[in-house]
Scaffold this active site. Structure first.
Site, PDB file in Angstrom:
ATOM      1  N   HIS A   8       0.868  -1.175   0.000  1.00 37.83           N
ATOM      2  CA  HIS A   8       0.000   0.000   0.000  1.00 37.83           C
ATOM      3  C   HIS A   8       0.905   1.224   0.000  1.00 37.83           C
ATOM      4  CE1 HIS A   8      -3.260   2.686   0.705  1.00 37.83           C
ATOM      5  NE2 HIS A   8      -2.780   3.069   1.873  1.00 37.83           N
ATOM      6  N   HIS A  60      -3.518   9.089   1.931  1.00 36.82           N
ATOM      7  CA  HIS A  60      -3.538   7.912   1.066  1.00 36.82           C
ATOM      8  C   HIS A  60      -4.906   7.716   0.450  1.00 36.82           C
ATOM      9  CE1 HIS A  60      -4.991   4.908   4.323  1.00 36.82           C
ATOM     10  NE2 HIS A  60      -5.112   6.124   4.814  1.00 36.82           N
ATOM     11  N   CYS A 109      -3.677   3.165  -5.149  1.00 36.56           N
ATOM     12  CA  CYS A 109      -2.948   3.947  -4.145  1.00 36.56           C
ATOM     13  C   CYS A 109      -1.550   4.343  -4.617  1.00 36.56           C
ATOM     14  CB  CYS A 109      -2.858   3.191  -2.825  1.00 36.56           C
ATOM     15  SG  CYS A 109      -1.914   1.652  -2.932  1.00 36.56           S
TER      16      CYS A 109
END
Length: 145
Positions: A12, A24, A97
């Site tokens: 991530h 994020h 992301c």
């Protein structure tokens, strides 16, 4: 950029903005009947890095600095913070992301995870893409992509 290592197939990505906070891009998980998959409904969040880790390792990883010129830090932070609360369309392959984080840092949306998965699939390695999707989908109810 902060890379949060979720599995051997998936990380991530977030933008560090200071004082322990990151910005994020996340999406909600949807049950497709066969498995949990990312929704197209994504949002930009500001959270403490420690609240997002879920016992995973992390590192600073500005891996494209030799290829692209990073924007000034204050520009990165202001742009990322201006997007907090925004709803964006999530796509595992077109805007996830990592695309979000690289776009904030370099003003270009790139995802090397997706590129590696595409190469693996082109070489007959559908297990790579399947592993990437599975790892990305089972992390928690809100999928941090």
């Amino acid at each position: 950029m902060i890379e949060i290592i979720r599995s051997e197939f998936y990380s991530h990505w977030a933008v560090y903005i200071g004082n322990g906070y990151i910005v994020h891009f996340v999406t909600e998980a949807v049950n497709s009947g066969f498995s949990t998959v990312p929704s197209e409904n994504g949002s930009v969040r500001k959270e403490l890095l420690t609240d997002v880790l879920n016992d995973c390792n992390w590192r600073v990883n500005n891996y494209l600095d030799k290829k692209y010129t990073p924007r000034p830090r204050d520009t990165i932070v202001k742009k990322a913070c201006s997007l907090v609360g925004s709803s964006l369309t999530y796509s595992l392959t077109d805007y996830n992301c990592e695309h979000f984080a690289t776009e904030q840092r370099y003003d270009i949306a790139v995802s090397m995870q997706v590129e590696k998965a595409k190469v693996g699939v082109a070489a007959g390695g559908t297990a790579v893409l399947t592993g990437f999707i599975a790892a990305a989908s089972v992390m928690n109810k809100t999928i941090s992509h």
